[in-house]
Design a protein around this motif. Structure first.
Motif, PDB file in Angstrom:
ATOM      1  N   ASP A   1      39.501  57.089  48.417  1.00 44.90           N
ATOM      2  CA  ASP A   1      39.701  58.085  49.466  1.00 44.90           C
ATOM      3  C   ASP A   1      40.454  57.457  50.636  1.00 44.90           C
ATOM      4  O   ASP A   1      41.324  58.095  51.240  1.00 44.90           O
ATOM      5  N   ALA A   2      40.128  56.201  50.935  1.00 41.10           N
ATOM      6  CA  ALA A   2      40.820  55.491  52.012  1.00 41.10           C
ATOM      7  C   ALA A   2      42.268  55.191  51.630  1.00 41.10           C
ATOM      8  O   ALA A   2      43.152  55.192  52.493  1.00 41.10           O
ATOM      9  N   VAL A   3      42.513  54.936  50.349  1.00 40.29           N
ATOM     10  CA  VAL A   3      43.895  54.715  49.890  1.00 40.29           C
ATOM     11  C   VAL A   3      44.739  55.925  50.268  1.00 40.29           C
ATOM     12  O   VAL A   3      45.802  55.796  50.888  1.00 40.29           O
ATOM     13  N   ASN A   4      44.270  57.097  49.898  1.00 38.80           N
ATOM     14  CA  ASN A   4      45.008  58.322  50.208  1.00 38.80           C
ATOM     15  C   ASN A   4      45.106  58.559  51.708  1.00 38.80           C
ATOM     16  O   ASN A   4      46.147  58.976  52.202  1.00 38.80           O
ATOM     17  N   GLU A   5      44.034  58.277  52.414  1.00 38.75           N
ATOM     18  CA  GLU A   5      44.029  58.454  53.874  1.00 38.75           C
ATOM     19  C   GLU A   5      45.122  57.615  54.537  1.00 38.75           C
ATOM     20  O   GLU A   5      45.899  58.119  55.352  1.00 38.75           O
ATOM     21  N   PHE A   6      45.209  56.334  54.167  1.00 39.04           N
ATOM     22  CA  PHE A   6      46.174  55.458  54.834  1.00 39.04           C
ATOM     23  C   PHE A   6      47.599  55.670  54.344  1.00 39.04           C
ATOM     24  O   PHE A   6      48.548  55.541  55.122  1.00 39.04           O
ATOM     25  N   PHE A   7      47.781  56.021  53.080  1.00 38.69           N
ATOM     26  CA  PHE A   7      49.139  56.360  52.637  1.00 38.69           C
ATOM     27  C   PHE A   7      49.600  57.651  53.321  1.00 38.69           C
ATOM     28  O   PHE A   7      50.773  57.783  53.673  1.00 38.69           O
TER      29      PHE A   7
ATOM     30  N   MET B   1      56.527  56.669  45.830  1.00 39.86           N
ATOM     31  CA  MET B   1      56.495  55.969  44.557  1.00 39.86           C
ATOM     32  C   MET B   1      55.427  54.877  44.584  1.00 39.86           C
ATOM     33  O   MET B   1      54.644  54.731  43.642  1.00 39.86           O
ATOM     34  N   GLN B   2      55.377  54.130  45.679  1.00 41.27           N
ATOM     35  CA  GLN B   2      54.369  53.074  45.812  1.00 41.27           C
ATOM     36  C   GLN B   2      52.968  53.671  45.806  1.00 41.27           C
ATOM     37  O   GLN B   2      52.055  53.140  45.159  1.00 41.27           O
ATOM     38  N   TRP B   3      52.762  54.768  46.482  1.00 42.10           N
ATOM     39  CA  TRP B   3      51.473  55.442  46.557  1.00 42.10           C
ATOM     40  C   TRP B   3      51.024  55.876  45.158  1.00 42.10           C
ATOM     41  O   TRP B   3      49.924  55.560  44.713  1.00 42.10           O
ATOM     42  N   GLY B   4      51.902  56.575  44.458  1.00 40.33           N
ATOM     43  CA  GLY B   4      51.567  57.046  43.116  1.00 40.33           C
ATOM     44  C   GLY B   4      51.327  55.908  42.140  1.00 40.33           C
ATOM     45  O   GLY B   4      50.367  55.935  41.366  1.00 40.33           O
ATOM     46  N   LEU B   5      52.179  54.900  42.172  1.00 39.19           N
ATOM     47  CA  LEU B   5      52.012  53.769  41.257  1.00 39.19           C
ATOM     48  C   LEU B   5      50.760  52.953  41.567  1.00 39.19           C
ATOM     49  O   LEU B   5      50.096  52.453  40.656  1.00 39.19           O
ATOM     50  N   THR B   6      50.431  52.838  42.842  1.00 38.70           N
ATOM     51  CA  THR B   6      49.214  52.123  43.224  1.00 38.70           C
ATOM     52  C   THR B   6      47.999  52.809  42.616  1.00 38.70           C
ATOM     53  O   THR B   6      47.122  52.153  42.038  1.00 38.70           O
ATOM     54  N   LEU B   7      47.948  54.120  42.721  1.00 40.62           N
ATOM     55  CA  LEU B   7      46.828  54.866  42.133  1.00 40.62           C
ATOM     56  C   LEU B   7      46.862  54.800  40.612  1.00 40.62           C
ATOM     57  O   LEU B   7      45.813  54.671  39.965  1.00 40.62           O
ATOM     58  N   PHE B   8      48.043  54.862  40.025  1.00 41.62           N
ATOM     59  CA  PHE B   8      48.172  54.805  38.571  1.00 41.62           C
ATOM     60  C   PHE B   8      47.668  53.470  38.024  1.00 41.62           C
ATOM     61  O   PHE B   8      46.898  53.427  37.074  1.00 41.62           O
ATOM     62  N   VAL B   9      48.096  52.379  38.635  1.00 45.15           N
ATOM     63  CA  VAL B   9      47.679  51.046  38.191  1.00 45.15           C
ATOM     64  C   VAL B   9      46.163  50.874  38.352  1.00 45.15           C
ATOM     65  O   VAL B   9      45.517  50.201  37.559  1.00 45.15           O
ATOM     66  N   ALA B  10      45.606  51.533  39.372  1.00 43.78           N
ATOM     67  CA  ALA B  10      44.156  51.468  39.597  1.00 43.78           C
ATOM     68  C   ALA B  10      43.402  52.451  38.697  1.00 43.78           C
ATOM     69  O   ALA B  10      42.200  52.623  38.844  1.00 43.78           O
ATOM     70  N   GLU B  11      44.127  53.078  37.773  1.00 45.68           N
ATOM     71  CA  GLU B  11      43.566  54.019  36.809  1.00 45.68           C
ATOM     72  C   GLU B  11      42.974  55.262  37.459  1.00 45.68           C
ATOM     73  O   GLU B  11      42.030  55.863  36.963  1.00 45.68           O
ATOM     74  N   GLN B  12      43.556  55.653  38.560  1.00 43.61           N
ATOM     75  CA  GLN B  12      43.170  56.887  39.256  1.00 43.61           C
ATOM     76  C   GLN B  12      44.235  57.935  38.939  1.00 43.61           C
ATOM     77  O   GLN B  12      44.974  58.394  39.797  1.00 43.61           O
ATOM     78  N   TYR B  13      44.295  58.291  37.669  1.00 43.41           N
ATOM     79  CA  TYR B  13      45.388  59.123  37.163  1.00 43.41           C
ATOM     80  C   TYR B  13      45.449  60.507  37.810  1.00 43.41           C
ATOM     81  O   TYR B  13      46.533  60.977  38.140  1.00 43.41           O
TER      82      TYR B  13
END
Length: 75
Positions: free
Chosen positions: A35-41, A57-69
């Motif tokens: 939730d904080a990831v999305n808040e700060f991005f 792109m960085q935001w989406g890929l960060t979540l993707f790599v963290a398996e938050q599809y």
């Protein structure tokens, strides 16, 4: 993250630079606080990023790599 949140709350987030907002988002990723990831991005996107497409792109890929599809798809 709590310090970054406090700075973001003061004066509408003007005390945090764009780079600090992105750094807080990446730190939140490592802490698995998505939730904080999305808040700060989101805050970073409001700071007039130099390359908005790269930020998203960085935001989406960060979540993707963290398996938050599901969250990654929304970005």
């Amino acid at each position: 993250l709590e310090v970054a949140r406090k700075l973001a709350a003061d004066n509408g987030g003007e005390k945090l630079t764009y780079s600090q907002r992105v750094a807080a988002a990446l730190l939140a990723t490592e802490a698995k606080k998505f939730d904080a990831v999305n808040e700060f991005f989101q805050l970073a996107s409001q700071a007039k990023p130099p390359d908005e497409a790269r930020l998203y792109m960085q935001w989406g890929l960060t979540l993707f790599v963290a398996e938050q599809y599901a969250q990654a798809v929304k970005v």
